[in-house]
Design an enzyme around this catalytic site. Sequence first.
Site, mmCIF file in Angstrom:
data_model
loop_
_atom_site.group_PDB
_atom_site.id
_atom_site.type_symbol
_atom_site.label_atom_id
_atom_site.label_comp_id
_atom_site.label_asym_id
_atom_site.label_seq_id
_atom_site.Cartn_x
_atom_site.Cartn_y
_atom_site.Cartn_z
ATOM 1 N N LEU A 195 0.667 29.766 -21.421
ATOM 2 C CA LEU A 195 0.291 29.426 -22.791
ATOM 3 C C LEU A 195 1.504 29.287 -23.690
ATOM 4 C CD1 LEU A 195 -2.027 28.901 -24.725
ATOM 5 C CD2 LEU A 195 -2.293 31.372 -25.016
ATOM 6 N N GLY A 196 2.451 30.216 -23.561
ATOM 7 C CA GLY A 196 3.680 30.114 -24.337
ATOM 8 C C GLY A 196 3.660 30.810 -25.672
ATOM 9 N N VAL A 197 3.064 32.009 -25.704
ATOM 10 C CA VAL A 197 3.074 32.802 -26.927
ATOM 11 C C VAL A 197 3.458 34.238 -26.600
ATOM 12 C CG1 VAL A 197 1.342 31.438 -28.133
ATOM 13 C CG2 VAL A 197 0.620 33.357 -26.718
ATOM 14 N N HIS B 27 1.725 46.283 -0.856
ATOM 15 C CA HIS B 27 2.590 47.379 -0.417
ATOM 16 C C HIS B 27 2.296 47.849 1.002
ATOM 17 C CE1 HIS B 27 -0.793 49.821 -2.118
ATOM 18 N NE2 HIS B 27 -0.466 50.662 -1.162
ATOM 19 N N GLY C 291 -3.715 55.300 3.350
ATOM 20 C CA GLY C 291 -4.304 54.630 4.504
ATOM 21 C C GLY C 291 -5.474 53.757 4.103
ATOM 22 N N ASN C 292 -6.104 54.094 2.973
ATOM 23 C CA ASN C 292 -7.183 53.256 2.434
ATOM 24 C C ASN C 292 -6.651 51.990 1.763
ATOM 25 O OD1 ASN C 292 -9.014 56.067 2.029
ATOM 26 N ND2 ASN C 292 -10.144 54.200 2.492
ATOM 27 N N SER C 293 -5.361 51.968 1.440
ATOM 28 C CA SER C 293 -4.803 50.831 0.723
ATOM 29 C C SER C 293 -5.081 49.533 1.459
ATOM 30 C CB SER C 293 -3.288 50.984 0.556
ATOM 31 O OG SER C 293 -2.990 51.890 -0.451
ATOM 32 N N ASP D 21 -0.072 43.196 -6.530
ATOM 33 C CA ASP D 21 -0.189 44.016 -5.317
ATOM 34 C C ASP D 21 -1.246 43.449 -4.363
ATOM 35 O OD1 ASP D 21 0.604 46.040 -3.610
ATOM 36 O OD2 ASP D 21 -0.867 47.470 -4.362
#
Length: 485
Positions: free
Chosen positions: A275-277, A116, A218-220, A147
């Site tokens: 995996l498909g479950v 972001h 700003g820390n992101s 993210d």
Amino acid sequence: MACRCLVAVLLTWLGGSTPLTAAQAPRFKVDDAPLPATAQPSFSFSPIVEKVAPSVVNIYSTKTVRQLPMWGPFMEDPFFRRFFGIPDALPRERRERSLGSGVIVTEDGYILTANHVVEGADEIRVALADGKTEYEAKIVGTDPRTDVAVIKVDARDLPAITIADSDKLRVGDVVLAIGNPFGVGQTVTMGIVSAKSRAGLGLDYEDFIQTDAPINPGNSGGALVDIAGRLVGINTAIISRSGGNLGIGFAVPSNLARYVMERLIEDGKVTRGYLGVYIQPVTPELAREFKLKDLSGALVADVIENSPAADAGLKAGDVILEFDGRKVQNDRHLRLMAAQTRPGSEVRIRILRDGREQTLRVKLGEMPEEGGLARAGRPGGLRRGPQADPLDGVVVDDLTPRNRQMYGIPSHIRGALVVEVAPDSPAGQQGLRPGDVILEINRRRVTNADDAVRESEANRQSTVLLRVWSQGASRYIVIDATRRR
């Protein structure tokens, strides 16, 4: 509520880079040794800060935002503008600037940050900690589902940070958060790891480190480091009523960020194991029905046809206890482990089936753009007599072409359609809804309404275990006649 530092995470993908060969792939500094549990307390963290601070950068991004006139979108039509005497030369776009942080992970300029921070940016500039050096950066790739983003500057001999094994991080470990809060300049704050494996911030893949080290807008994208000066997380979000720090901050663990980063750099996109479950958490009610010792593991609600799981022999009702030698804590944990395993890998899966443990081998596929290993659909029903029982107040009918079309039920689904549920009934209060299809009652197959009535009449308990199809997926649900909301 959860507040993203700077901006909310937006669900658009910004493309990727040209895939690299193994020889071209950048080399990261990795130290996966755990911290000593008996380390003596320090009166100063300055040596750590001096070591790590040069690796943390400020990121300034600019993007163009289209802005409609205040009188509404119909003024986009030139006829209306001429009619009202409004000139064509209207300001339609504005430049929006944002601020964030990033972490240098290779000496030749790869930088890890939060999606972001750079999402939608037309221009990105990176300023080093010395306050003098600035570079223009390009986006290598982004992954809104975690993210995480990777950007690149054209430079050499940069101070790359060492990456730790975040799985070895423990609650109570001291951590430092480094970034550029509110644009005041590089700032270091201290706290501890408050919790691990946090979720609920709206991303597809969440395994956040929670910390009370002050994190602010700003820390992101900045670094969360341990007392050895190693990267353990990328700061990404806070929970706050005011928009500022309240002691609840979140960071993407370095292991998850590193997997995403390596895939973006080497493959140009993030490939995830499939995996498909359809899976769901083990609740206390389900644990009793399946005779489980505790609530760990992930319950298989359904198996997708022709998927790796189907090929390996997984079945609905299996409880997955271990994945590739690692204990499965819950359904979300299994989803993360599968997603962070490269497609094509063969893994061992330990399951509990009918009270007995067994091991299966599964060769993972590649996660499709949508679907795959996911939670079961939302809880989605039989009136069979006047007596009080778990299914009292439920009316079922056979599936017909007409009601399949009405409720969007695929042709391969077989069972009893729930057409009515009394709101005050146990089933209504505990999640059964019209439009659900009962597939099993007490783990016995149901193919039509008569089957459902027969199986419900055979049930003499105050609880009943159903497997239902609802909203595109299957899941188990326990209806308890003694429990009222």
